[in-house]
Design a protein around this motif. Structure first.
Motif, short mmCIF file in Angstrom:
data_model
loop_
_atom_site.label_atom_id
_atom_site.label_comp_id
_atom_site.label_asym_id
_atom_site.label_seq_id
_atom_site.Cartn_x
_atom_site.Cartn_y
_atom_site.Cartn_z
N ALA A 79 0.82 -1.21 0.00
CA ALA A 79 0.00 0.00 0.00
C ALA A 79 0.86 1.27 0.00
O ALA A 79 0.57 2.23 -0.73
N VAL A 80 1.92 1.28 0.82
CA VAL A 80 2.78 2.46 0.90
C VAL A 80 3.50 2.70 -0.42
O VAL A 80 3.59 3.85 -0.90
N LEU A 82 2.57 1.66 -3.45
CA LEU A 82 1.58 2.07 -4.45
C LEU A 82 1.23 3.55 -4.28
O LEU A 82 1.15 4.30 -5.28
N TRP A 83 1.02 3.98 -3.05
CA TRP A 83 0.74 5.39 -2.77
C TRP A 83 1.90 6.27 -3.21
O TRP A 83 1.72 7.31 -3.87
N GLY A 84 3.13 5.86 -2.87
CA GLY A 84 4.31 6.63 -3.25
C GLY A 84 4.49 6.70 -4.76
O GLY A 84 4.88 7.75 -5.30
N ARG A 86 2.15 6.57 -7.03
CA ARG A 86 1.15 7.50 -7.56
C ARG A 86 1.55 8.95 -7.30
O ARG A 86 1.38 9.81 -8.16
N ARG A 87 2.10 9.20 -6.12
CA ARG A 87 2.56 10.54 -5.79
C ARG A 87 3.71 10.96 -6.70
O ARG A 87 3.88 12.16 -6.99
N LEU A 92 -1.43 4.00 -12.41
CA LEU A 92 -1.91 3.06 -11.39
C LEU A 92 -1.42 1.64 -11.67
O LEU A 92 -0.97 0.95 -10.76
N GLY A 95 2.32 1.47 -11.01
CA GLY A 95 2.56 1.53 -9.57
C GLY A 95 2.22 0.22 -8.89
O GLY A 95 2.91 -0.21 -7.96
#
Length: 310
Positions: A79-80, A82-84, A86-87, A92, A95
């Motif tokens: 999750a971390v 994937l979030w990073g 995207r940032r 998607l 990532g």
């Protein structure tokens, strides 16, 4: 330390030999691009599903707490990352593949012989409990993310239908789901059918590695070295550290902590590369991650085995 390294070398050397064989076959033209596509399709659509169904219906017992800690760590890191990603501006689907590379390990071809050699049958029991859900949780999540990423401009209802249809068409995910349903109903797998699945499934790891070697022909490592370096760092160091911290906080035994941590420290598994190739997203980066993490795991796993091995 020397003994642990020799055990690891014995496990890792065949992996590099098969990758090298695939690379040589591509360079010399023994297998052309169409041939590699066929082999990749065989591994993803037939061999890997057979392996996962056979493993998922084998009725493994014990190791539930260690498996829970492992998936808490892997899920959190997924999750971390994937979030990073995207940032950082990644798509998607791309990532999701990066997140899979840092969380999905080579639990079959490297994990099984390594854990048996280091921890014996009790350690294998814990590993097999993790293995039973490993592909279902991580490959399943990556498949859903990839499907959403490639269809995100569709209307919400259509996006849902497309995503579910994509998951249903994924033979790896469906094999794991079917195995879970089969096991929950306590249905036996006939001996001849199980042996057929095991024979077919045994081809999955070497064929995947052979295809990985073929994909390296023409690959420019300089183009993805930063992403590869980050992926390998997270896979070989961050994930095992996270799993170690979670198992310790849960108060698990030293033996469970050792097996779960070493399992988390396994290099990126070739199935991550197969999924990336299926969706044509992050294929080169995934292949490089498998190759580099496998090589560097000789060092990191040797240290871990020296620390944890009873």
């Amino acid at each position: 330390m020397k003994e642990a390294f020799l055990v690891l070398l014995e496990v890792v050397a065949p992996i590099f030999a098969i990758i090298a064989a695939g690379y040589l076959a591509a360079v010399r033209g023994f297998v052309d691009a169409a041939g590699f596509r066929g082999l990749n399709g065989f591994a993803f659509s037939l061999a890997a599903p057979a392996l996962l169904f056979a493993s998922g219906t084998a009725g493994h017992q014990g190791g539930g707490s260690a498996a829970l800690a492992f998936f808490l760590g892997a899920g959190l890191l997924y999750a971390v990352v994937l979030w990073g990603a995207r940032r950082a501006g990644m798509g998607l689907a791309a990532g999701g593949m990066l997140a899979l590379d840092v969380s999905y390990g080579n639990t079959v071809m490297m994990g099984i012989p390594l854990i048996v050699a280091a921890f014996g049958a009790p350690g294998l029991s814990i590993l097999l409990t993790i293995l039973a859900l490993h592909s279902m949780v991580l490959l399943g999540a990556a498949t859903v993310v990839a499907e959403i990423g490639q269809n995100q401009r569709a209307a919400p209802l259509r996006l849902l239908r497309t995503t579910l249809a994509g998951v249903a068409r994924n033979p790896v995910v469906m094999a794991v789901i079917l195995a879970m349903l089969w096991s929950s109903l306590a249905w036996p797998v006939p001996g001849a059918a199980r042996r057929t699945l095991e024979l077919l499934g045994a081809a999955a790891p070497p064929v995947a590695l052979f295809c990985l070697g073929g994909s390296l022909h023409g690959f420019d490592a300089r183009a993805a070295w930063k992403q590869t370096g980050l992926t390998v760092l997270l896979k070989l160091l961050a994930l095992p550290a996270l799993v170690w911290a979670i198992t310790s906080l849960m108060g698990l035994s030293e033996f469970e902590i050792a097996v779960a941590t070493v399992t988390a420290a396994l290099p990126t598994g070739a199935n991550a590369f197969l999924l990336a190739r299926r969706y044509a997203v992050g294929t080169e980066a995934s292949g490089a991650s498998v190759l580099v993490s496998t090589f560097l795991s000789l060092i990191t796993l040797t240290v871990l085995l020296a620390v944890f091995r009873p």
